[in-house]
Write a protein that holds these residues in place. Structure first.
Motif, PDB file in Angstrom:
ATOM      1  N   ASP A  91       1.005  -1.191  -0.162  1.00 38.52           N
ATOM      2  CA  ASP A  91      -0.112  -0.025   0.218  1.00 38.52           C
ATOM      3  C   ASP A  91       1.179   1.349   0.414  1.00 38.52           C
ATOM      4  OD1 ASP A  91      -2.629   2.074   1.146  1.00 38.52           O
ATOM      5  OD2 ASP A  91      -3.850   0.246   0.838  1.00 38.52           O
ATOM      6  N   ASP A  92       0.567   1.912   0.790  1.00 37.08           N
ATOM      7  CA  ASP A  92       0.671   3.511   0.696  1.00 37.08           C
ATOM      8  C   ASP A  92       2.646   3.752   0.435  1.00 37.08           C
ATOM      9  OD1 ASP A  92       1.506   6.324   0.260  1.00 37.08           O
ATOM     10  OD2 ASP A  92      -0.907   6.819   1.033  1.00 37.08           O
ATOM     11  N   ASP A 112     -12.641   2.534   4.368  1.00 36.69           N
ATOM     12  CA  ASP A 112     -11.120   1.887   5.210  1.00 36.69           C
ATOM     13  C   ASP A 112     -11.791   1.383   6.889  1.00 36.69           C
ATOM     14  OD1 ASP A 112      -9.592   2.844   3.861  1.00 36.69           O
ATOM     15  OD2 ASP A 112      -9.186   4.638   4.528  1.00 36.69           O
TER      16      ASP A 112
HETATM   17  C1  GLA Z   1      -7.121   5.760   2.277  1.00 37.15           C
HETATM   18  C2  GLA Z   1      -6.740   3.952   1.732  1.00 37.15           C
HETATM   19  C3  GLA Z   1      -6.596   3.239   2.081  1.00 37.15           C
HETATM   20  C4  GLA Z   1      -5.091   3.261   2.542  1.00 37.15           C
HETATM   21  C5  GLA Z   1      -4.815   4.479   3.001  1.00 37.15           C
HETATM   22  C6  GLA Z   1      -3.184   5.249   2.926  1.00 37.15           C
HETATM   23  O1  GLA Z   1      -7.749   5.945   2.854  1.00 37.15           O
HETATM   24  O2  GLA Z   1      -8.686   3.764   1.972  1.00 37.15           O
HETATM   25  O3  GLA Z   1      -6.983   1.845   2.431  1.00 37.15           O
HETATM   26  O4  GLA Z   1      -4.612   3.066   0.779  1.00 37.15           O
HETATM   27  O5  GLA Z   1      -5.315   6.417   1.785  1.00 37.15           O
HETATM   28  O6  GLA Z   1      -3.193   6.409   2.385  1.00 37.15           O
END
Ligand code: GLA
Length: 726
Positions: free
Chosen positions: A366-367, A546
């Motif tokens: 992810d991020d 989320d």
């Molecule tokens: C959003 C997405 C999360 C995650 C964050 C990363 O909030 O919904 O699942 O990927 O960004 O910054």
């Protein structure tokens, strides 16, 4: 032939398997809506009533007939300026600022297949699966043409609508409102069901009676939003899941939108849906045209669940595309809740190793893997791999994940830019900002101007460079703020920017789908903030929220199910106490809830006990087995989470031969009365064997008397039950 035209009465009849939609061109060239309901033959113009209503003006051509008024007649595409003072679909000013137009029928064309919309997502169908009608209306004075488009998919009981506005005149018009379609009802007492929410609690079904006046919901945020969803149901007051008349309108659009439900002076109802108008001021120069996003319409005479089934089938077979339209998506483990920004290549490999041991099929990073991103304050736009942080090139990381036996995927947020980024330092004018005015910041970031070709080209090249550098089989496409400061530093005219920006996003997604046909793109917007039929055209699944708390998810997934199929609902099991709510819910229940969507994990397996690892292995095996039913079965909402202690649902195969029931106890009280869950969708007269218990039940008893729910279930406990027809 699903679309019939009778020239004698200028009557258009659109038939699907179980519904009929009819309208008529009136003596003055205006299309009047007659009927949308249960399939029938015949002419429904008998429904129109005429009376002098006073202060409801009359078309000039009607002479002294004061009973003929567009203020009271049901219409197909009501425009401002026709004497209709209700919510109209089009408002257009000429160069001098005069508001109003008077389009009249010119011609029409019926052809096989489903029309497509240039640059916009739309329902698609094979030539033999659909028929299309285009109806041309012209305003001679202005040189304005409106093309009303209708698509009919008989087997799905779906009708689609859109409109193209073209300037064939000599002056520039300004469009202040361009709605896609409306449904006019001459009678009825209706409830409106919308899907409001907020970040981390999206799409909660909200049902209200329609009183006199206008009830509107929408998004002015430049994306479809967490707060409201471009999906609306209108139904009889007494309609239930399985009884009563109901209609759906669903917008195939991911930008801002507006839905208005108006009950007028005569208690007639108009339901209209289309793009947001607050940020709309669209100049249309001579020779130019603009296409309104498509609306999907459906009708059910037997309650809400049938309407959901129509929409699910339509989205599954005629909107979602690519390899994963039908194939099960890999069971993935996403690194976000496992480590947030705090990871290295080795720590991800450790996750992957443990995940593989549990049966997971893909690892998603992810991020945090690019530029100098340590937190959410920097680097959006700098899509270069931070090899220092990873400790290895991306190619190596992906290859090593692959060697462990897992596929590999990544996160990106291509539509955004951080002020603290190389990209912003080089091209600050690529962000949407109003000169001389400090921009609105959100999550410390600004929005990239996707209305500009050079911005899109740069971002597309950056994405491709990453995707081409390693074996990447999944992309999570995120968007983490609302759009504000709508000013493009390159556009001669700002009133088009928001529309062009959305089309720019679609163009890029289309190019990605074409270049990487096997890439699974999962849509995301701070969870489920852009959960709409437009995104589903490019992304076969969307991260639903989320909020991974299983108990909150029950409500979110219940609301989402009205318009969206389970195969589209991104759902993961996460660790407890839950990171969003602090709640602790049994792992088995977390599995039951996530298994009503795409299913995956969002945790560090190192935090699981040995027994929990066993449970995860079992969950994955069970999901793989159940996936065809979950992704292809008919979905039944068996409870109302707004009032019922148990939340339950089922997936039933189309032929009724098998069913999968899921149920979770949301609220426990001592010495509670016995409760029975009445099932639906089973074959009358048949008998079903429960796989888990071996018990045999008559379908009719399960439907009429119900299945007793366990008395000894603890709060947040739950169960699944497989029923197989004997
Ligand atoms: C959003 C997405 C999360 C995650 C964050 C990363 O909030 O919904 O699942 O990927 O960004 O910054």
């Amino acid at each position: 032939m699903p679309i019939l035209y009778s020239s004698e009465k200028k009557l258009f009849t659109l038939h699907t398997a179980h519904t009929t939609y009819q309208f008529q061109i009136d003596p003055y060239g205006v299309p009047l809506h007659l009927y949308y309901g249960t399939r029938c033959e015949g002419e429904m113009d008998y429904l129109l009533r005429y009376a002098d209503r006073g202060f409801s003006g009359n078309p000039y051509a009607a002479g002294d007939d004061r009973t003929y008024s567009y203020d009271t007649l049901p219409q197909e595409y009501p425009v401002w300026g026709s004497g209709d003072y209700r919510s109209t679909l089009l408002s257009l000013r000429d160069e001098g600022g005069t508001l109003g137009c008077a389009p009249r029928y010119r011609s029409h064309e019926i052809r096989p297949g489903k029309y497509a919309l240039s640059g916009l997502p739309a329902v698609y169908a094979a030539e033999e699966e659909a028929e299309s009608l285009s109806l041309e209306l012209v305003d001679e004075r202005l040189g304005l043409s409106l093309t009303l488009l209708y698509g009919v998919l008989p087997e799905c009981d779906i009708i689609t609508r859109s409109v193209i506005v073209k300037n064939r005149g000599t002056q520039t018009f300004r469009l202040g409102r361009l709605q896609s379609a409306c449904l006019d009802f001459v009678g009825g007492d209706f409830d409106l069901i919308t899907f409001p929410g907020r970040y981390a609690l999206e799409r909660q079904a909200d049902r209200r009676p329609l009183g006199r006046g206008t009830l509107s919901v929408g998004s002015r945020r430049g994306y479809s939003s967490h707060q409201y969803n471009p999906l609306v149901f209108l139904c009889d007051r007494e309609a239930t899941e399985s009884t009563g008349r109901c209609w759906a309108m669903q917008l195939v659009w991911s930008g801002g939108f507006l839905c208005e439900a108006e009950r007028d002076q005569l208690s007639q109802t108009r339901l209209a849906l289309g793009m947001d108008e607050v940020q709309m001021d669209y100049p249309l120069a001579p020779g130019e045209s603009i296409t309104a996003p498509e609306v999907i319409l459906s009708y059910s005479a037997s309650g809400l669940e049938k309407l959901s089934h129509h929409l699910h089938r339509c989205l599954n077979r005629h909107v979602r595309r690519g390899k994963y339209r039908d194939a099960r998506t890999p069971i993935l483990l996403n690194s976000w809740e496992a480590s947030y920004f705090d990871f290295t290549g080795e720590s991800l490999l450790a996750l992957a190793k443990k995940a593989k041991d549990l049966g997971v099929e893909m690892l998603v990073m992810d991020d945090g893997w690019f530029g100098a991103r340590r937190d959410d304050k920097s680097s959006l736009g700098d899509w270069t791999v931070n090899e220092k942080k990873l400790g290895m090139p991306l190619k190596e990381l992906a290859a090593r994940v692959n060697t462990l036996g897992l596929a590999f995927g990544i996160w990106m947020e291509p539509e955004m830019i951080s002020e603290d980024s190389e990209l912003f330092r080089a091209h600050s004018d690529w962000a949407l900002t109003i000169p001389g005015q400090a921009p609105v910041r959100s999550r410390s970031q600004l929005v990239l101007d996707f209305s500009r070709a050079e911005v899109r080209e740069h971002v597309f090249a950056s994405i491709c460079a990453v995707l081409d550098s390693a074996n990447i089989e999944y992309l999570k496409w995120d968007l983490n703020r609302s759009i504000s400061d709508v000013y493009s530093h390159a556009a001669p005219c700002q009133g088009r920017v928001l529309y062009q920006n959305m089309l720019g996003v679609y163009e890029m997604l289309e190019k990605l789908c074409a270049r990487y046909p096997d890439l699974l793109i999962e849509g995301c917007s701070g969870g489920g903030g852009r959960f709409d039929a437009g995104m589903l055209y490019y992304c076969p699944q969307i991260w639903c929220s989320d909020n991974t708390d299983a108990i909150d998810r029950l409500v979110i997934q219940h609301g989402s199910s009205f318009g969206y199929p389970a195969a589209a609902v991104g759902a993961h099991v996460s660790i407890c106490p839950n990171h969003q709510t602090g709640r602790t819910v049994p792992l088995s229940t977390r599995g039951i809830v996530a298994a009503a969507g795409t299913f995956g994990y969002e945790l560090d397996p190192a935090q699981l006990t040995k027994a929990e690892c066993g449970e995860v292995r079992r969950q994955i095996r069970a999901y793989c087995e159940d996936a065809p039913l979950v992704r292809g079965g008919l979905y039944y909402r068996l409870s109302d989470p707004a009032k019922d202690a148990w939340c339950a649902w089922s997936f039933v195969s189309e032929d009724g031969s098998s069913a999968l029931l899921g149920a979770v106890l949301r609220e426990k009280h001592a010495n509670a009365p016995a409760q029975y869950l009445r099932l639906r969708g089973l074959v009358p007269g048949a008998r079903y064997r429960a796989r888990e218990t071996g018990k045999i039940y008559p379908a009719d008893a399960l439907t009429d008397a119900g299945l007793p729910l366990p008395l000894d279930c603890a709060e947040y406990g739950g169960f699944t039950l497989h029923l197989e027809r004997e």
